[in-house]
Design a protein around this motif. Structure first.
Motif, mmCIF file in Angstrom:
data_model
loop_
_atom_site.group_PDB
_atom_site.id
_atom_site.type_symbol
_atom_site.label_atom_id
_atom_site.label_comp_id
_atom_site.label_asym_id
_atom_site.label_seq_id
_atom_site.Cartn_x
_atom_site.Cartn_y
_atom_site.Cartn_z
ATOM 1 N N PRO A 70 -21.150 42.938 -12.814
ATOM 2 C CA PRO A 70 -21.147 41.735 -13.541
ATOM 3 C C PRO A 70 -20.315 40.723 -12.835
ATOM 4 N N THR A 71 -20.629 39.408 -12.334
ATOM 5 C CA THR A 71 -19.659 38.697 -11.793
ATOM 6 C C THR A 71 -19.899 37.176 -12.220
ATOM 7 N N LEU A 72 -18.883 36.645 -12.057
ATOM 8 C CA LEU A 72 -18.751 34.965 -12.655
ATOM 9 C C LEU A 72 -18.888 34.379 -11.009
ATOM 10 N N THR A 73 -20.032 33.421 -11.018
ATOM 11 C CA THR A 73 -20.279 32.955 -9.861
ATOM 12 C C THR A 73 -20.452 31.248 -9.756
ATOM 13 N N ILE A 74 -19.896 30.925 -8.972
ATOM 14 C CA ILE A 74 -19.862 29.225 -8.723
ATOM 15 C C ILE A 74 -20.816 29.015 -7.467
ATOM 16 N N ASP A 75 -21.659 27.881 -7.803
ATOM 17 C CA ASP A 75 -22.647 27.600 -6.698
ATOM 18 C C ASP A 75 -21.696 26.566 -5.736
ATOM 19 N N ASP A 76 -21.137 27.271 -4.821
ATOM 20 C CA ASP A 76 -20.280 26.543 -3.555
ATOM 21 C C ASP A 76 -21.201 25.325 -3.168
ATOM 22 N N ALA A 77 -22.436 25.766 -2.707
ATOM 23 C CA ALA A 77 -23.275 24.685 -1.976
ATOM 24 C C ALA A 77 -23.404 23.500 -3.106
ATOM 25 N N ALA A 78 -23.824 23.873 -4.301
ATOM 26 C CA ALA A 78 -23.941 22.725 -5.176
ATOM 27 C C ALA A 78 -22.833 21.775 -5.316
ATOM 28 N N VAL A 79 -21.514 22.472 -5.492
ATOM 29 C CA VAL A 79 -20.374 21.762 -5.657
ATOM 30 C C VAL A 79 -20.072 20.655 -4.560
ATOM 31 N N ALA A 80 -20.273 21.328 -3.187
ATOM 32 C CA ALA A 80 -20.080 20.410 -2.254
ATOM 33 C C ALA A 80 -21.056 19.375 -2.119
ATOM 34 N N ARG A 81 -22.404 19.381 -2.195
ATOM 35 C CA ARG A 81 -23.301 18.669 -2.474
ATOM 36 C C ARG A 81 -22.994 17.381 -3.553
ATOM 37 N N LEU A 82 -22.281 17.967 -4.665
ATOM 38 C CA LEU A 82 -22.159 16.963 -5.832
ATOM 39 C C LEU A 82 -21.009 15.894 -5.192
ATOM 40 N N ALA A 83 -19.981 16.662 -4.574
ATOM 41 C CA ALA A 83 -18.908 15.639 -3.902
ATOM 42 C C ALA A 83 -19.410 14.893 -2.959
ATOM 43 N N THR A 84 -20.348 15.292 -1.986
ATOM 44 C CA THR A 84 -20.924 14.423 -0.954
ATOM 45 C C THR A 84 -21.870 13.358 -1.332
ATOM 46 N N GLU A 85 -22.514 13.784 -2.272
ATOM 47 C CA GLU A 85 -23.338 12.803 -2.899
ATOM 48 C C GLU A 85 -22.766 11.691 -3.542
#
Length: 339
Positions: A153-168
């Protein structure tokens, strides 16, 4: 010293109720819990950890394994986990794996397997099949934070989505020449965070019709000092200077702000800067960032772990992955670029 029988008599409850109330295990009404705690305090009664361990087969101690202790993100996850464990009557043993590979091997081959902990929380570590199997063979529940671990069981963050949000966010302001300060290969070993964040940055540029320029990327080590030196390289050129910088962590973004000021640039008039984390200093620097709530991550990891140790629903399947929240927080470090 008074025993559990005396506490039960003074509180007017059974010894089983006293045990549940003081151990934090099992349901006890708030009124009964208050009476037990008051009686225990008056009599000076303290639960024997040795006796509790013998009766339950548990140490009420959780091992937390992290790659760095001197980084704000990891210490914040640790803080959240510790607070949640204390509320549940558990101790915490920390294993800091900032040393060499032999140190990591020693932790997984010896320390975690000596029955000193009931379970393990692994923060931002991509565990091997052998490490996971060793813990599972001994019946020690394991929860991961920061990325997927097969069979855990893991708690995951979508790092690609996080970076996309910052760049967008920067693209939406009108920036087209956006630099990126990310991690170097040393920091790409576990869950490939730097690679994923760079991927999110580049995908956002391509989707907006902006060509990816490799000259606008600079590696650093996720520290303020590292971000400062990387930003100096990116912003020091007098021609074709980027109008914005997206840094893969707030500490590197803060270093970028300091570098811009030393170069005589005004943030955000001359260059906009965005980070990831929502570091405790971000508000002070007016830093626009994507918050990923590390203290909440620690608390959520404990919640998932407790469902393995003390399940509220018997035989309930453990979640394979729990998505972690993130949120854009716009402050004064980002603005529309000058024409």
């Amino acid at each position: 010293m008074a025993g559990i029988e005396e506490v039960a008599k003074l509180a007017g409850v059974s010894t089983a109720t006293v045990s549940r109330a003081l151990s934090g295990r099992g349901h006890v009404s708030p009124a009964s819990k208050a009476k037990v705690e008051e009686a225990a305090a008056r009599l000076g009664y303290v639960v024997s950890s040795n006796a509790s361990s013998l009766a339950s087969g548990r140490t009420r101690n959780i091992g937390v394994v992290i790659p760095f202790l001197n980084r704000w993100f990891f210490s914040s996850v640790l803080e959240g986990a510790q607070r949640a464990l204390l509320r549940r009557g558990y101790d915490l043993t920390l294993y800091n794996l900032s040393g060499d590979g032999d140190e990591r091997s020693s932790v997984f081959e010896h320390f975690l397997l000596r029955q000193r902990v009931d379970a393990v929380i692994a923060v931002s570590l991509e565990l091997t099949e052998h490490e996971v199997a060793r813990l599972h063979d001994l019946g020690k529940p394991l929860v991961g934070v920061g990325g997927p671990i097969p069979g855990v069981p893991t708690l995951t963050i979508d790092d690609a989505a996080v970076a996309r949000l910052a760049t967008e966010h920067l693209i939406g302001l009108g920036h087209t020449r956006i630099a990126h300060i990310g991690g170097d290969l040393e920091f790409d070993l576990d869950f490939h965070l730097p690679t994923n964040r760079r991927t999110g940055y580049e995908d956002a540029l391509r989707d907006a019709g902006i060509e990816v320029d490799p000259r606008l990327f600079a590696p650093a080590d996720f520290t303020i000092r590292g971000g400062y030196h990387a930003a100096k390289q990116l912003l020091g050129a007098p021609h074709d200077r980027p109008t914005a910088v997206f840094a893969a962590s707030d500490e590197m973004a803060i270093g970028s702000i300091l570098a811009a000021r030393d170069l005589g640039l005004v943030v955000p008039r001359d260059v906009s800067i965005v980070g990831i984390d929502d570091h405790d200093l971000s508000d002070f620097f007016g830093l626009t960032t994507v918050a990923q709530f590390p203290r909440l991550q620690g608390e959520m990891a404990v919640d998932v772990l407790m469902e393995r140790l003390e399940p509220s629903t018997p035989d309930a399947p453990a979640p394979a992955a729990v998505p972690l929240p993130y949120e854009l927080r716009v402050r004064s470090s980002s603005a529309i670029p000058l024409a």
